[in-house]
Structure formats: C-alpha cells, structure tokens
Design a protein around this motif. Structure first.
Motif, PDB file in Angstrom:
ATOM      1  N   GLY A 143       0.819  -1.218   0.000  1.00 32.12           N
ATOM      2  CA  GLY A 143       0.000   0.000   0.000  1.00 32.12           C
ATOM      3  C   GLY A 143       0.850   1.264   0.000  1.00 32.12           C
ATOM      4  N   TYR A 144       2.027   1.190   0.645  1.00 28.27           N
ATOM      5  CA  TYR A 144       2.918   2.362   0.678  1.00 28.27           C
ATOM      6  C   TYR A 144       3.289   2.800  -0.739  1.00 28.27           C
ATOM      7  CZ  TYR A 144       3.625   1.868   5.704  1.00 28.27           C
ATOM      8  OH  TYR A 144       3.432   1.824   7.055  1.00 28.27           O
ATOM      9  N   PHE A 170      -0.176   3.773  -2.932  1.00 23.65           N
ATOM     10  CA  PHE A 170      -0.742   5.097  -2.699  1.00 23.65           C
ATOM     11  C   PHE A 170       0.255   6.235  -2.854  1.00 23.65           C
ATOM     12  CE2 PHE A 170      -3.772   2.372  -0.255  1.00 23.65           C
ATOM     13  CZ  PHE A 170      -4.801   2.505  -1.169  1.00 23.65           C
ATOM     14  N   SER A 171       1.506   5.896  -3.219  1.00 21.94           N
ATOM     15  CA  SER A 171       2.430   7.001  -3.492  1.00 21.94           C
ATOM     16  C   SER A 171       2.465   7.309  -4.983  1.00 21.94           C
ATOM     17  CB  SER A 171       3.829   6.706  -2.936  1.00 21.94           C
ATOM     18  OG  SER A 171       4.400   5.631  -3.625  1.00 21.94           O
ATOM     19  N   ALA A 173      -2.146   8.703  -8.505  1.00 22.69           N
ATOM     20  CA  ALA A 173      -3.474   8.297  -8.976  1.00 22.69           C
ATOM     21  C   ALA A 173      -4.455   8.583  -7.847  1.00 22.69           C
ATOM     22  CB  ALA A 173      -3.487   6.812  -9.302  1.00 22.69           C
ATOM     23  N   SER A 174      -5.669   8.926  -8.221  1.00 25.19           N
ATOM     24  CA  SER A 174      -6.665   9.220  -7.180  1.00 25.19           C
ATOM     25  C   SER A 174      -7.235   7.913  -6.633  1.00 25.19           C
ATOM     26  CB  SER A 174      -7.787  10.080  -7.766  1.00 25.19           C
ATOM     27  OG  SER A 174      -8.493   9.317  -8.721  1.00 25.19           O
ATOM     28  N   MET A 175      -7.860   7.995  -5.480  1.00 25.09           N
ATOM     29  CA  MET A 175      -8.468   6.803  -4.874  1.00 25.09           C
ATOM     30  C   MET A 175      -9.567   6.243  -5.779  1.00 25.09           C
ATOM     31  SD  MET A 175      -6.891   6.132  -2.171  1.00 25.09           S
ATOM     32  CE  MET A 175      -5.880   6.842  -0.886  1.00 25.09           C
ATOM     33  N   LYS A 194      -9.698   7.208   1.683  1.00 24.42           N
ATOM     34  CA  LYS A 194      -9.309   8.625   1.698  1.00 24.42           C
ATOM     35  C   LYS A 194      -9.072   9.151   3.105  1.00 24.42           C
ATOM     36  CE  LYS A 194     -11.344  10.477  -2.529  1.00 24.42           C
ATOM     37  NZ  LYS A 194     -12.428  11.286  -3.082  1.00 24.42           N
ATOM     38  N   LYS A 195      -9.938   8.732   4.018  1.00 28.53           N
ATOM     39  CA  LYS A 195      -9.901   9.355   5.353  1.00 28.53           C
ATOM     40  C   LYS A 195      -9.381   8.429   6.450  1.00 28.53           C
ATOM     41  CE  LYS A 195     -12.401  13.053   4.021  1.00 28.53           C
ATOM     42  NZ  LYS A 195     -11.826  14.395   3.982  1.00 28.53           N
ATOM     43  N   LEU A 255      -7.446   5.499   6.055  1.00 30.63           N
ATOM     44  CA  LEU A 255      -6.340   4.606   5.729  1.00 30.63           C
ATOM     45  C   LEU A 255      -5.245   4.739   6.782  1.00 30.63           C
ATOM     46  CD1 LEU A 255      -5.267   2.710   3.455  1.00 30.63           C
ATOM     47  CD2 LEU A 255      -4.035   4.665   2.589  1.00 30.63           C
ATOM     48  N   ASN A 256      -4.798   3.620   7.296  1.00 29.79           N
ATOM     49  CA  ASN A 256      -3.694   3.677   8.260  1.00 29.79           C
ATOM     50  C   ASN A 256      -2.828   2.437   8.100  1.00 29.79           C
ATOM     51  OD1 ASN A 256      -1.978   4.315  10.312  1.00 29.79           O
ATOM     52  ND2 ASN A 256      -3.397   3.731  11.941  1.00 29.79           N
ATOM     53  N   LEU A 257      -1.891   2.516   7.182  1.00 31.05           N
ATOM     54  CA  LEU A 257      -0.992   1.385   6.955  1.00 31.05           C
ATOM     55  C   LEU A 257      -0.067   1.238   8.148  1.00 31.05           C
ATOM     56  CD1 LEU A 257      -0.143   2.285   3.276  1.00 31.05           C
ATOM     57  CD2 LEU A 257      -1.594   0.416   4.014  1.00 31.05           C
ATOM     58  N   LYS A 258       0.120   0.006   8.574  1.00 27.34           N
ATOM     59  CA  LYS A 258       0.960  -0.225   9.759  1.00 27.34           C
ATOM     60  C   LYS A 258       2.406  -0.421   9.316  1.00 27.34           C
ATOM     61  CE  LYS A 258      -2.496  -0.388  12.681  1.00 27.34           C
ATOM     62  NZ  LYS A 258      -3.089   0.916  12.788  1.00 27.34           N
TER      63      LYS A 258
END
Lengths: 296, 234
Positions: A122-123, A126-127, A130-132, A290-291, A293-296
């Motif tokens: 995911g890191y 999402f870098s 591109a939009s969600m 969008k709001k 998301l919290n990748l560990k």
C-alpha cells in the motif's frame, strides 16, 4: 571512514523544470493513469484466467468424449464400473471447474485489493499519482471483466458439450418461449431489461460489497473482533429475512407476486435497493481509503 | 525563497491518541538534506505519512510546493517507506517498469546503472532477494526519480554497517541541488554531518528547527549531543 571514498556513479539528476508543473504540462499523463492501473491488474489476473481456462478446456474435451461414448460398444446399457467411476469423477470435476473458473478471478481480485491497499504494498500503491477513485475503479473493473470472460468461457464450454451430445439429455438446442410472450410483449421486453440490470448490479455489487467488507475488516485489530461482528451481522440478516417471510405469509405482498404489474414494481424496488447498496459500499470504500487509511 | 513544505496547525489523532499536535513549520525549497529527528513515537512517521498522503490530518493545513496533498503532490514527491513496499511477485525489471509507467520523472537508465552496480540480476523475482538487497533496491528506485522532494523514512535503521554505508553513499551521490530531501532517523551520529536543516520532534510537537550550522554554533554542541540532551528523559 569517508563515505565519499566509495566508487559510486556521480550522475546529477535534474528535476523536471518547475514550469512544467506550473503550466500543467504534466497533466496529460493523468488521463492515462487508469489505463496503466488496469494494465497491471490484468497482468496479475492473466495467469489465473489462463490456468483455469486450460483446465476448463481439458475437462470440456473429456466431457465431450464421454457424451459421445457409444454404450453399445460396451455390450450393455450401463457403463462398466471403471468407466462409470471415471465419468462421475469427470462430471464432478467439470462442475467444479465451471464454478471455479468464475470464482477464481473474483478471489484473485479480492486478494489483490487487500494486498495492494492494506498490506506493505500500500505504501507504494498510494504514493503513485493516482486518485483513490482511479485505484478502486481499476480494481473493480478488471475483476468484473475477468469474471465476465470466465462466464463466457463457461457458456462456450456448455454449448460445446451440447453440440457434441448425441443423447439429447442436455436440451440446449433451443429456447422455449414463455407462453406469456404473445399476451404481454411489453412486459417481456421490460422483464428482459430488468434481468440485464439485475445481472449488471449483481456483478458490480459483488465487487463493491467485497471491497467494502475488506475495508471494514481493516478496522479491527483482532480477527476475533471481526468474527463476532460478522456473526452478529449474519443473525441480523436472518432475522430481517424471517420478518419479510412472515409479512409475505400474511398476504400483504400478494400484489407483488400475483400480478404482472406487481412483479415489475417489486423488481424495480429490488433494482433500486441494490443500487443503494452499491452506492453505499463505494462511498464506504472511498471514505476508508481517503480518510481512514492507516498502513501499519 | 519558496517553501517546499508548509504546515499550519497540523494535528493528527489516532482514536484518542494525539500523534501530532498543532505542528506549524516551513521547509524552504532546495535547502538540501533535512533531518527529521526524534525518538520512537515522537510523530516522525505520522508527519511523513501525512506528507505522502497516506494519512489525512485530523485538523490543520498541509501543503507541498503550494499545493494541498493529492495527486499533484504525489507526482513530485519520491517516498521511501520503512516497510517493504515493492511487489514480491514482480521481477526487478518489472518493478522498474512499474516505476517508469507511473512516475514521469523516473530515470530508468540511472536506475539500471545503479542496479547493475549493486550486482542484482534484473530477471530475478523480488521475493528471491535478501532483505538487505530489497532495501537497497527500494532506495535505488526512490532515488532514480528526479523529484522535487524526497522523503526517506528511517533508511538506515535495521541494516548492517556495510549496508548503512552503501545507503548513505547512494543518497549523497544522487542528491540533486534542485531538490529537497527529508530523512527521518534516530541514528543521528551516523548522518548528522550531512544535514543542512534539522527538525526535532518531541511528543508530536516541533521543539527545535533551523539550519544545522546555525544551531550547532548557537548551542556549541553536535546535533547528536543536542538530541541526547533534549530527549534525555524519554
């Protein structure tokens, strides 16, 4: 130790001119991002589709041989035991393959959704610029096309089998028109449209609901927390279903089942309900990514 | 001088835990290497995730190159996470193509040159590489972009001294004068000589920021000594 002692390449990168960003010269690339995302989804999906396609083809050919077997050649009306076991196993495998070929791309799509969005990948996912919306659309669209292709392959396989059949058991050579057609042609056309919409909604809904469930699952730190909520959700679903069945028993819903107009009304209500569920699931996916998301 | 990063009253809560508390800062463009320093749990990774759009602030304003965080900022930010984010199912070459496809500023020739110098077979799948090689590969891919802002999250943590030297050397030899690089670390002594600007984060707040030389002169201490003094009780 002086780090500069290493023999490293001394290239000096030059960032793209600031004016390129300010004047929007980089913007045209945005239109192609979805295409690129789809390309990578397809690359990932292709091995599964190919393997399941080959397995289905092999089993279809085997079934074609079986449906043309001349029973007389074995001197009786029944297959010898060894052949019978082989036939039963092949039929079983064929049925599993028909289901598997459709389910496999769906499972791959769901696995990729979780792996690309919520695991370490995911890191990187999402870098990229591109939009969600593009990320979600690429995932769902590729999955839907793969499932449609798999369905088409299954249909071709069944038609092939029917073509090769000499026993006439399969009866797929013609479609018997419903006797209602001459009396209610408009209703039949409307019914066909409704069926198509429901099919499309079912396909889109399967991916949207799965996506939303995967997003929901990320909220729970422990799998047991998720298990209990799913368990409770299942019982709520059963309870609601029972309530609707009981209402049906009272005869209050006869209009929806016993009249042509009622059937259409109930179908359109179902279509609207599904559309609402899909809209909610997509909204939930977007909100999570969008709001929340919290990748560990 | 324009700012590459600007935040105003930036706050981030995880449920009821405050990870960043009213952070206000400005990082000038092309300032060089910025050290984002702080002990574990000080909010470094949270700030980086906010900068890269992986998290959404609870409140406050955050801008990169005068743009709100979004697709446009992602196009100019090159980010190296502290997790293994490469796709294990790809070969090294496929991963390179992925970067080339999505990042306009990616320099494939440079990346290939660095990969060959590292001695990695491009046809090998990423999952077959050692942990250290994966980290080096991720660094190479990150630095092969001609981005305006590089963000490296703990690039030298958890690697052996030889790999650490390789990483530092690669960073230094590929650092462009026309870009800014934010490096988060708690291994200050290893890298402090290369910092042009430093930010000290403590319990989600910026407690010290400024040009490294000016701070050293003012305090009469090295950054490492200063760090130990600021975070003595943590």
């Amino acid at each position: 130790m002086d780090l500069m002692e290493f023999d490293m390449p001394k290239t000096t990168p030059q960032p793209l001119p600031d004016s390129d960003y300010k004047e929007g010269k980089l913007r045209p690339v945005r239109g192609r991002v979805l295409k690129k995302l789809l390309k990578y989804e397809w690359k990932a999906m292709l091995p599964t589709l190919t393997i399941s396609g080959i397995v289905l083809l092999a089993l279809t050919l085997l079934m074609c041989i079986f449906v043309r077997v001349d029973l007389g050649a074995f001197g009786g009306e029944e297959y010898p035991a060894t052949i019978a076991v082989g036939v039963i196993l092949t039929i079983l495998l064929y049925v599993y393959a028909l289901i598997g070929v459709i389910v496999a791309p769906f499972i791959v799509a769901c696995r990729r959704y979780e792996k690309n969005f919520f695991k370490d990948e995911g890191y990187l996912t999402f870098s990229i610029p591109a939009s969600m919306e593009e990320h979600i659309l690429a995932k769902h669209l590729s999955g839907m096309i793969a499932v449609l292709l798999a369905m088409a392959a299954s249909l071709v396989s069944i038609v092939l089998l029917d073509t090769f059949s000499v026993t006439g058991d399969l009866d797929l050579g013609y479609i018997e028109l419903d006797p209602i057609v001459p009396q209610h042609p408009v209703s039949v056309i409307l019914g066909a449209i409704e069926d198509m919409i429901l099919f499309a909604e079912g396909l889109v809904g399967a991916f949207a609901v799965s996506g939303a469930l995967i997003c929901w699952g990320q909220k729970f730190k422990k799998k047991s927390q998720m298990f209990w909520r799913v368990f409770i959700a299942y019982f709520v679903f059963i309870a609601l279903e029972t309530v609707f069945t009981l209402i049906g028993e009272t005869g209050m819903t006869d209009f929806f089942y016993n009249t042509v107009a009622g059937e259409h009304v109930s179908t359109w209500l179902t279509i609207l309900l599904y559309a609402g569920v899909i809209a909610f699931c997509v909204w939930y996916e977007l909100r999570t990514l969008k709001k929340k998301l919290n990748l560990k | 001088m324009a700012n590459i990063v600007e935040c105003n009253g930036l706050t981030k809560y995880y449920d009821s835990t405050c990870a960043l508390n009213q952070v206000t800062l400005e990082i000038p463009e092309n300032i060089g290497i910025v050290g984002l320093l702080g002990p574990n749990g000080s909010g470094k990774t949270t700030l980086i995730k906010l900068l890269t759009g992986l998290l959404t602030p609870s409140s406050g304003e955050l801008k990169i190159a005068d743009k709100a965080i979004g697709v446009e900022t992602k196009a100019i930010v090159s980010y190296l996470s502290d997790a293994h984010s490469l796709n294990n199912d790809y070969t090294v070459m496929q991963q390179l193509e992925y970067f080339e496809d999505f990042f306009l500023d990616f320099d494939k020739t440079k990346a290939l040159q660095m990969i060959r110098e590292l001695g990695v077979d491009e046809t090998k799948k990423i999952k077959t590489l050692s942990k250290g090689t994966k980290e080096k590969l991720a660094l190479i891919l990150t630095l092969s972009r001609n981005a305006r802002l590089f963000i490296l999250d703990e690039p030298i943590a958890g690697v052996d001294p030889a790999a650490r030297d390789y990483i530092l050397q690669t960073i230094l030899s590929h650092k462009s004068e026309n870009s800014t690089m934010i490096i988060s670390t708690h291994l200050i002594s290893e890298i402090e000589q290369y910092f042009d600007y430093i930010l000290f984060l403590k319990e989600g707040r910026i407690v010290l920021q400024g040009e490294t030389n000016a701070i050293k002169e003012r305090e009469g201490k090295t950054i490492d000594e200063l760090f130990r003094e600021v975070f003595r009780w943590i």
